[in-house]
Design an enzyme around this catalytic site. Structure first.
Site, short mmCIF file in Angstrom:
data_model
loop_
_atom_site.label_atom_id
_atom_site.label_comp_id
_atom_site.label_asym_id
_atom_site.label_seq_id
_atom_site.Cartn_x
_atom_site.Cartn_y
_atom_site.Cartn_z
CG ASP A 176 35.43 47.72 35.08
OD1 ASP A 176 36.08 47.87 36.13
OD2 ASP A 176 34.59 46.81 34.93
CD GLN A 223 34.03 42.47 41.78
OE1 GLN A 223 34.75 42.56 42.77
NE2 GLN A 223 34.52 42.34 40.57
C1 S3P Z 1 31.96 43.89 38.41
C2 S3P Z 1 31.91 44.97 39.27
C3 S3P Z 1 32.93 46.03 39.33
C4 S3P Z 1 33.80 46.01 38.09
C5 S3P Z 1 34.26 44.63 37.72
C6 S3P Z 1 33.06 43.73 37.45
C7 S3P Z 1 30.89 42.90 38.45
O1 S3P Z 1 33.75 45.80 40.46
O2 S3P Z 1 34.93 46.85 38.29
O3 S3P Z 1 35.08 44.66 36.56
O4 S3P Z 1 30.78 42.08 37.50
O5 S3P Z 1 30.11 42.90 39.41
P1 S3P Z 1 33.41 46.42 41.91
O6 S3P Z 1 32.23 45.72 42.46
O7 S3P Z 1 34.65 46.15 42.73
O8 S3P Z 1 33.19 47.89 41.68
#
Ligand code: S3P
Length: 428
Positions: free
Chosen positions: A314, A167
């Site tokens: 996840d 993210q």
């Molecule tokens: C996601 C990244 C992950 C994941 C989330 C979706 C994404 O989070 O846990 O369900 O779509 O980029 P983090 O970036 O906090 O690890």
């Protein structure tokens, strides 16, 4: 309060297609919105989180229509978004919030973001601080939502990410599209790479080095709309991969599941544990996808450290469930990120597993689980704690006991998988 299915008599059998990938659905709307021309997304995930993204971009002035799982976006280009008249409601969605911060940081207007109680507790400085190094001005009260993004002129950076987070990386990439020259980002570890892959397909110039952690993002791309069929979500398939592995006499098929290698950590771990998983009919529509066959198996314990965590972030609650039936002691460490998901997933998994008499110990950054100890239900009232993935993990855990169990807060499952209980019923 939902009554859960317990101990199916003849195992799980049959074939299902899981819903579209959540990460790709979010990005499909975002990239379609900032492209020129029309984008059509088939097999879009119509769950609450992705609808938060869709509604946010409608409020940013992008014409978007949805007919079931097909979404049609009339792209307005990288500079065609309009200031929304109301604060944008991010609902429960961390992905919407963090990616939109990067995209709106370089726009010519200010935007306010709000979210639900859980999202308003999640850390946002991990995004606002690196973006500030690019010239962004984002006020995050106390490090959390609500946030105000003051649109600013962005400049390029050479930045090493402090957390392994797709993210955060994606927010930086979306900001870098609007910078004065090329930016370089270096990740701590490889994380899911959908933003890079999809942006390239829409026409952006992004160089990904063979080390899988370094990327160069060139600004001002000409992004062109496209038609995309979104693969099934590995993170949704994971519930049934786990269920069929653990419930005796099971054999199931999961069709058209995305197998991007940044997302298949659970399959690798299950293989090491002695699981019976076969990935067949591998093909590519942009992202790779395949059919997955799973049979029940006797499992060995496992040790997992920080290196493997991003590829299974996840699915870690499901790894804990697999470990709770393995023939030894398993250790999961380096997973401190779990504490800042929709709930503190380390604390919540320990609390819920203890209700089933599972021998699990909480660690600061993970769990220790002894799968040799027999389960015995001490409290039949399970809870999702308002967290979609916890609710689904507990529904799968319930298949392994023969006493009646209930689940509080089952509605939260609509965040990522509204059809979860229907799909489970199809396999019984
Ligand atoms: C996601 C990244 C992950 C994941 C989330 C979706 C994404 O989070 O846990 O369900 O779509 O980029 P983090 O970036 O906090 O690890």
């Amino acid at each position: 309060m939902k009554e859960l299915q317990t101990q199916p008599q003849h195992g799980l059998h049959g074939k299902i297609t899981v819903p579209g990938d959540k990460s790709i659905s979010h990005r499909g709307v975002m990239l379609g919105a900032i492209s020129e021309g029309q984008t059509v997304l088939h097999h879009f995930l119509t769950a609450a989180d992705c609808l938060s993204t869709l509604h946010a971009f409608q409020q940013l002035g992008v014409p978007i229509k949805r007919d079931g799982q097909t979404v049609t976006i009339e792209g307005v280009g990288l500079h065609g978004l309009k200031q929304p008249v109301r604060p944008l409601d991010m609902g429960n969605s961390g992905t919407t919030t963090r990616l939109i911060m990067g995209l709106l940081a370089g726009q010519a207007f200010d935007t306010k973001l709000i979210g639900d109680a859980s999202l308003s507790k999640r850390p946002m400085r991990r995004v606002s601080e690196p973006l500030a190094e690019m010239g962004a001005h984002i006020d995050v009260s106390d490090g959390h939502l609500p946030a105000t993004i003051h649109g600013s002129q962005l400049h390029a950076v050479d930045y090493h990410l402090k957390v392994a987070s797709a993210q955060v990386k994606s927010a930086l990439i979306l900001a870098a599209l609007q910078a004065d020259k090329a930016s370089i980002f270096v990740e701590k570890q490889p994380t899911r790479n959908h933003t890079e892959m999809m942006l390239k397909a829409f026409g952006a110039e992004i160089d990904c080095e063979p080390d899988e952690v370094t990327l160069t993002v060139h600004p001002a791309p000409k992004l062109t709309g496209m038609t995309l069929t979104i693969p099934g979500d590995m993170s949704s398939a994971a519930f049934f991969v786990t269920a069929a592995s653990l419930v005796e006499n099971s054999e199931i098929q999961l069709m058209d599941v995305g197998i991007n290698k940044t997302r298949t950590g659970l399959l690798t771990i299950l293989e090491r544990m002695g699981g019976h998983v076969q990935v067949t009919n591998i093909r590519r529509h942009g992202e790779p996808l395949a059919d997955i066959m799973v049979k029940s198996a006797d499992l060995r314990p496992i040790t997992i450290g920080s290196k493997e965590i991003p590829g299974v972030i996840d699915e870690l609650p499901l790894v804990a469930l697999l470990a709770a039936k393995a023939n030894g002691v398993s250790k999961i460490s380096g997973a401190g990120e779990l504490r800042i998901k929709e709930t503190d997933r380390i604390a919540v998994i320990v609390e819920e597993f203890k209700k089933m008499g599972i021998a699990i110990e909480e660690q600061p950054d993970g769990f220790v689980i002894d799968g040799t100890k027999p389960w015995h239900v001490t409290n039949p009232q399970l809870s999702s704690h308002g967290d979609h993935r916890i609710g689904m993990v507990m529904a799968i855990a319930a298949l392994l006991v023969d006493e009646p169990l209930t689940l509080d807060g089952a509605d939260s499952i609509n965040i990522s998988y509204p059809e979860f209980f229907n799909d489970l019923t199809k396999l019984l």
